[in-house]
Design a protein around this motif. Structure first.
Motif, short mmCIF file in Angstrom:
data_model
loop_
_atom_site.label_atom_id
_atom_site.label_comp_id
_atom_site.label_asym_id
_atom_site.label_seq_id
_atom_site.Cartn_x
_atom_site.Cartn_y
_atom_site.Cartn_z
N LEU A 94 0.85 -1.20 0.00
CA LEU A 94 0.00 0.00 0.00
C LEU A 94 0.88 1.25 0.00
O LEU A 94 1.85 1.34 0.78
N LEU A 95 0.54 2.21 -0.87
CA LEU A 95 1.22 3.51 -0.92
C LEU A 95 0.35 4.51 -0.17
O LEU A 95 -0.83 4.65 -0.47
N THR A 96 0.94 5.17 0.81
CA THR A 96 0.14 6.08 1.62
C THR A 96 0.96 7.28 2.07
O THR A 96 2.18 7.18 2.27
N SER A 97 0.29 8.37 2.23
CA SER A 97 0.91 9.56 2.84
C SER A 97 0.46 9.68 4.28
O SER A 97 0.71 10.70 4.92
N ARG A 98 -0.21 8.62 4.78
CA ARG A 98 -0.72 8.63 6.15
C ARG A 98 -0.02 7.50 6.92
O ARG A 98 -0.49 6.37 6.95
N PRO A 99 1.07 7.77 7.58
CA PRO A 99 1.85 6.73 8.24
C PRO A 99 1.40 6.42 9.68
O PRO A 99 2.16 5.84 10.45
N GLU A 100 0.17 6.83 10.07
CA GLU A 100 -0.27 6.59 11.43
C GLU A 100 -0.37 5.08 11.71
O GLU A 100 -0.68 4.29 10.81
N LYS A 101 -0.16 4.73 12.97
CA LYS A 101 -0.18 3.31 13.35
C LYS A 101 -1.55 2.69 13.13
O LYS A 101 -1.65 1.50 12.77
N THR A 102 -2.61 3.46 13.34
CA THR A 102 -3.94 2.90 13.13
C THR A 102 -4.16 2.54 11.67
O THR A 102 -4.80 1.54 11.34
N ASP A 103 -3.60 3.37 10.75
CA ASP A 103 -3.74 3.07 9.34
C ASP A 103 -2.95 1.82 8.96
O ASP A 103 -3.40 1.01 8.15
#
Length: 421
Positions: A94-103
């Motif tokens: 997955l490519l994401t700009s949201r590196p939060e642990k929940t994500d």
């Protein structure tokens, strides 16, 4: 300019296919250029829906999917991708700009294997895909080993089935050695019981006529279990054959051409010499042999390592005549003695194997005394019914876990043989 080397699995399998899924055409082009330069075969999809169509037609090895896309999101696409049937594992990033642990947790729950943060660094991209390639290689190696194992198991199953059929036939042949399981001699009768613990066993029981008024009874238990024991038992049966008295070593021919019997102790000695000098086997066996007079009820017997015979008298009394003795085939200088007793009308003689006396129950081994009590409880039955009831009690006492062959000869004496010569 040199062409990039095709990116293959570490084990040398074919070129890996990477599906790049992103609604940004520019982002797809950047990733495609990096991956092509690294040697991967690349396909593109502008949406999750388009990506699913590609996956159904030609499943990719690796998927690089943006998380946030209009319509079907990367997370939803991942869930559907994991539910698709395919022949090999697909690695999903997955490519994401949201590196939060929940994500990250949500992505892992959806079936993602790894994550890359936008903007994607080329060196990190190659390192992550190299790790994915190793996972795919291990999966393919495991699948190949499973295929080989399944093939080997199928071959073993075929061999086992063949051996099983052969053992079933061997069991039938061994049982056929007992040509008669019951014979009436007028005022006396003989019944036989043989239950191998496996397909085949080392126990053998039988009887043969000595002359018009005498009969020989025997029980044999070869050491060990299985085919070797069964083969030796089968060979021994030929030396105690009633069908070929000239081959029966228990019999001797008189000057008048009639057959008489050796003394039981002499038979044990002759059998011991035969085993040690001619058969040359590491196996040995126990034997009990009885020469019974059908007119007088006199019995002469030898006990060579076999359990003691049991005499159930007509009044319910139980006796255990015998002298023990060494098994046959162990020592050249072994000696045995003959035991004499007399049966009266209504008495029964049982020659049983140690599979009976050593049968384990809640209170330990059955032993001779326990066998005597069982015989008393079956006193109202005769012949095969008596033996069947005896076996049923032994099996029930052992909860069906009989570790050894069960065999026995039952002789029932009702009085002098009529019309005896």
């Amino acid at each position: 300019m040199a062409q990039p080397e095709a990116k293959a699995l570490p084990g040398g399998a074919g070129r890996l296919c990477v599906l790049v899924v992103d609604d940004s055409r520019m982002q797809r082009r950047i990733l495609t250029a990096q991956l092509t330069q690294a040697g991967y075969f690349v396909r593109e999809a502008a949406s999750g829906e388009e990506a699913l169509t590609i996956c159904r037609a030609a499943p990719p090895d690796i998927v690089l999917s943006d998380w946030l896309m209009p319509g079907l999101s990367g997370l939803e696409f991942c869930r559907i991708f994991r539910g698709m049937e395919r022949q090999s594992y697909g690695y999903f990033v997955l490519l994401t700009s949201r590196p939060e642990k929940t994500d990250v947790a949500l992505g892992l729950q959806a079936g993602a294997d790894d994550f890359l943060q936008k903007p994607v660094n080329g060196a990190e991209l190659r390192a992550r895909l190299a790790a994915g390639a190793r996972v795919l290689q291990m999966e393919r190696e495991l699948k190949e080993k499973n295929r080989m194992l399944a093939a080997a198991l199928a071959e073993m199953r075929g061999l086992y089935d063949t051996i099983g059929r052969d053992l079933d036939e061997a069991r039938n042949l061994q049982q056929s050695l007992i040509r008669e399981r019951f014979r009436s001699f007028g005022s006396a009768q003989v019944s036989l019981m043989l239950h191998p613990s496996g397909h085949v066993g080392g126990d053998l029981v039988g009887f043969f006529p000595i002359n018009a008024r005498r009969v020989g009874l025997y029980g044999i238990d070869v050491s060990g279990h299985g085919i070797t024991s069964a083969l030796l038992a089968s060979r021994i049966s030929g030396y105690l054959s009633g069908a070929a008295p000239e081959q029966n070593i228990a019999l001797v021919q008189t000057d008048l051409g009639f057959y008489d019997a050796r003394d039981p102790a002499e038979l044990a000695t002759a059998m011991n010499r035969l085993i040690l000098e001619e058969i040359h086997t590491e196996s040995y066996f126990t034997m009990i042999y009885a020469d019974v007079d059908l007119v007088s009820g006199r019995v002469a017997l030898v006990q060579a390592g076999h359990p003691a015979p049991v005499v159930l008298r007509s009044d319910g009394g139980v006796e255990f005549p015998g002298q023990g003795g060494l098994p046959i085939g162990l020592f050249d200088a072994a000696e045995w003695g003959t035991v004499n007793l007399r049966l009266c009308p209504g008495d029964r003689l049982l020659l049983g194997s140690d599979g009976i006396t050593e049968a384990e129950g809640a209170g330990g081994a059955l032993a001779s005394e326990g066998l005597g009590e069982m015989m008393r409880s079956c006193a109202g039955l005769r012949g095969q019914a008596f033996l069947d009831a005896l076996y049923w009690q032994i099996e029930e006492r052992s909860s069906g876990h009989l570790a050894d062959d069960i065999s026995a000869v039952l002789f029932e004496f009702d009085g002098a043989k009529r019309n005896a010569d």
